[in-house]
Enzyme design. Structure first.
Site, PDB file in Angstrom:
ATOM      1  CG  HIS A  41      -2.260   0.580   1.029  1.00  0.00           C
ATOM      2  ND1 HIS A  41      -2.912   0.622  -0.180  1.00  0.00           N
ATOM      3  CD2 HIS A  41      -3.109   1.170   1.904  1.00  0.00           C
ATOM      4  CE1 HIS A  41      -4.085   1.190  -0.040  1.00  0.00           C
ATOM      5  NE2 HIS A  41      -4.236   1.552   1.215  1.00  0.00           N
ATOM      6  CG  ASN A  76      -8.321   5.162   5.044  1.00  0.00           C
ATOM      7  OD1 ASN A  76      -7.684   4.628   4.148  1.00  0.00           O
ATOM      8  ND2 ASN A  76      -9.180   4.513   5.779  1.00  0.00           N
ATOM      9  CG  ASN A 122     -10.033   3.580   1.369  1.00  0.00           C
ATOM     10  OD1 ASN A 122     -11.078   3.804   0.766  1.00  0.00           O
ATOM     11  ND2 ASN A 122      -9.873   2.529   2.143  1.00  0.00           N
TER      12      ASN A 122
END
Length: 197
Positions: A41, A76, A122
């Protein structure tokens, strides 16, 4: 480029009046989870890491000035950091380039996308929300999808395997070069190669 590569010689701090005249090249934001280096990520941060170790740095190449950013927030909330830097450096959403992981592309595949939806990412969703725009260019770095019963959440937060890391060592420089060439084509000063005319 200056000695040290396209992001070599970057300095921390804000833009100061009276500095050498440069054409703004935009902000390059490597998205990820700060403190979780090496995870799928955070591959966006890894691309920026290839050229810069600071959280915010200014860099120049061929007359363009770039703001390099690695947000110190969870994925996020990355949009808050991107927006704050955009305000400080007076950049519009179309001046911002987001680098992020892409589950729909195999590891080693890199693509540039001009604007559009977050497609379930996100970090990109946070940027779209905070900037009130979806006009940012994205450098999508493929990480592939999990196999078996591995959840997407645990997959993207896991480190790359040794084999994947070896492949990534070839991909990251290519990804950085691909984005730089794209920026130069779009933002080259008038009269230079890449001028949009």
């Amino acid at each position: 480029p200056r000695a040290g590569g396209w992001l070599g010689g970057g300095t921390r701090g804000s833009r100061q009046p009276g500095r050498a005249l440069l054409t703004p090249g935009g902000q390059v934001a490597g998205l990820g989870n700060y403190g979780l280096r090496g995870t799928r990520h955070s591959v966006g941060m890894a691309v920026v890491d290839r050229r810069c170790c600071a959280d915010v740095a200014l860099a120049t190449t061929r007359g363009l000035e770039l703001v390099l950013l690695k947000p110190r927030r969870l994925m996020n909330l990355n949009g808050l950091s991107v927006t704050s830097a955009a305000e400080i450096y007076n950049l519009r959403p179309e001046d911002i380039y987001l680098i992020h992981d892409d589950l729909d592309k195999a590891l080693g595949k890199v693509a540039i996308k001009l604007g559009g939806s977050a497609r379930g990412h996100n970090g990109v969703r946070s940027c779209i929300s905070a900037l009130h725009s979806n006009e940012m260019t994205r450098l999508r770095v493929g990480i592939g999808r999990p196999e078996g019963e591995v959840t997407v959440s645990s997959y993207v937060l896991a480190p790359f395997s040794a084999g994947e890391q070896e492949r990534l060592e070839q991909v990251l420089p290519q990804a950085a070069t691909s984005l730089l060439e794209h920026i130069l084509r779009r933002r080259a000063p008038a009269g230079e190669p890449g001028d949009r005319g």
